[in-house]
Design a protein around this motif. Structure first.
Motif, mmCIF file in Angstrom:
data_model
loop_
_atom_site.group_PDB
_atom_site.id
_atom_site.type_symbol
_atom_site.label_atom_id
_atom_site.label_comp_id
_atom_site.label_asym_id
_atom_site.label_seq_id
_atom_site.Cartn_x
_atom_site.Cartn_y
_atom_site.Cartn_z
ATOM 1 N N ILE A 17 0.824 -1.217 0.000
ATOM 2 C CA ILE A 17 0.000 0.000 0.000
ATOM 3 C C ILE A 17 0.854 1.261 0.000
ATOM 4 N N ASP A 18 1.913 1.230 0.788
ATOM 5 C CA ASP A 18 2.753 2.414 0.911
ATOM 6 C C ASP A 18 3.502 2.746 -0.375
ATOM 7 N N GLU A 19 3.665 1.760 -1.251
ATOM 8 C CA GLU A 19 4.438 1.966 -2.478
ATOM 9 C C GLU A 19 3.607 2.463 -3.641
ATOM 10 N N CYS A 20 2.316 2.231 -3.617
ATOM 11 C CA CYS A 20 1.502 2.499 -4.804
ATOM 12 C C CYS A 20 1.240 4.000 -4.988
ATOM 13 N N PRO A 21 1.689 4.553 -6.122
ATOM 14 C CA PRO A 21 1.552 6.003 -6.350
ATOM 15 C C PRO A 21 0.122 6.435 -6.649
ATOM 16 N N VAL A 22 -0.731 5.477 -7.015
ATOM 17 C CA VAL A 22 -2.109 5.840 -7.362
ATOM 18 C C VAL A 22 -3.131 5.269 -6.367
ATOM 19 N N ASP A 23 -2.650 4.684 -5.273
ATOM 20 C CA ASP A 23 -3.538 4.216 -4.196
ATOM 21 C C ASP A 23 -4.637 3.276 -4.714
ATOM 22 N N CYS A 24 -4.206 2.302 -5.528
ATOM 23 C CA CYS A 24 -5.200 1.419 -6.154
ATOM 24 C C CYS A 24 -5.209 0.005 -5.557
ATOM 25 N N ILE A 25 -4.632 -0.153 -4.338
ATOM 26 C CA ILE A 25 -4.613 -1.465 -3.687
ATOM 27 C C ILE A 25 -5.614 -1.425 -2.539
ATOM 28 N N TYR A 26 -6.690 -2.187 -2.691
ATOM 29 C CA TYR A 26 -7.850 -2.100 -1.787
ATOM 30 C C TYR A 26 -7.902 -3.274 -0.820
ATOM 31 N N GLU A 27 -8.348 -3.000 0.379
ATOM 32 C CA GLU A 27 -8.388 -4.027 1.414
ATOM 33 C C GLU A 27 -9.751 -4.716 1.465
ATOM 34 N N GLY A 28 -9.738 -6.046 1.193
ATOM 35 C CA GLY A 28 -10.955 -6.829 1.339
ATOM 36 C C GLY A 28 -11.097 -7.257 2.783
ATOM 37 N N ASP A 29 -11.306 -8.557 2.995
ATOM 38 C CA ASP A 29 -11.347 -9.061 4.353
ATOM 39 C C ASP A 29 -10.060 -9.832 4.650
ATOM 40 N N ARG A 30 -9.798 -10.862 3.849
ATOM 41 C CA ARG A 30 -8.640 -11.717 4.099
ATOM 42 C C ARG A 30 -7.464 -11.449 3.167
ATOM 43 N N MET A 31 -7.629 -10.587 2.191
ATOM 44 C CA MET A 31 -6.499 -10.202 1.340
ATOM 45 C C MET A 31 -6.761 -8.835 0.728
ATOM 46 N N LEU A 32 -5.768 -8.345 0.009
ATOM 47 C CA LEU A 32 -5.901 -7.083 -0.693
ATOM 48 C C LEU A 32 -6.021 -7.346 -2.194
#
Ligand code: F3S
Ligand code: F3S
Length: 105
Positions: A17-32
């Motif tokens: 999450i900290d690396e993504c420049p466009v904030d496109c990694i979303y948190e589900g329940d058990r994974m992203l």
């Protein structure tokens, strides 16, 4: 797009999450999950995952090929939120992931 695979399930290290420049990694329940339309293929997330869960779409190992669709279909009812920070934890998973037995040791 890049794809998050089974190795993330029940781990959720979140270094990606900290690396993504466009904030496109979303948190589900058990994974992203990576949003296939918002990801700009910068590749910054891939090397920082401690369990090597992230792959470029063409490089996903055969045993985890279904995770391409899992990442895409996760957003079927969410559309393109335009940023994971404002969306927050979504708290649900793709059925493929929800059906997995506990992965943590
Ligand atoms: Fe999962 Fe790896 Fe990110 S474990 S949360 S894909 S750093
Ligand atoms: Fe972000 Fe990784 Fe794509 S850092 S832009 S999800 S390749």
């Amino acid at each position: 797009t890049y794809v998050i695979t089974q190795a993330c399930v029940d781990v959720l290290d979140k270094a990606c999450i900290d690396e993504c420049p466009v904030d496109c990694i979303y948190e589900g329940d058990r994974m992203l999950y990576i949003h296939p339309d918002e990801c700009v293929d910068c590749g910054a997330c891939e090397p920082v995952c401690p369990v090597e869960a992230i792959y470029y779409e063409d490089d996903v190992p055969d045993k985890w090929k279904d995770f391409y669709n899992a990442n895409v279909e996760f957003f079927s009812d969410l559309g393109s939120p335009g940023g994971a920070a404002k969306t927050g934890r979504i708290g649900k998973d793709h059925p493929l992931v929800a059906a997995l037995p506990p992965q943590a040791e």
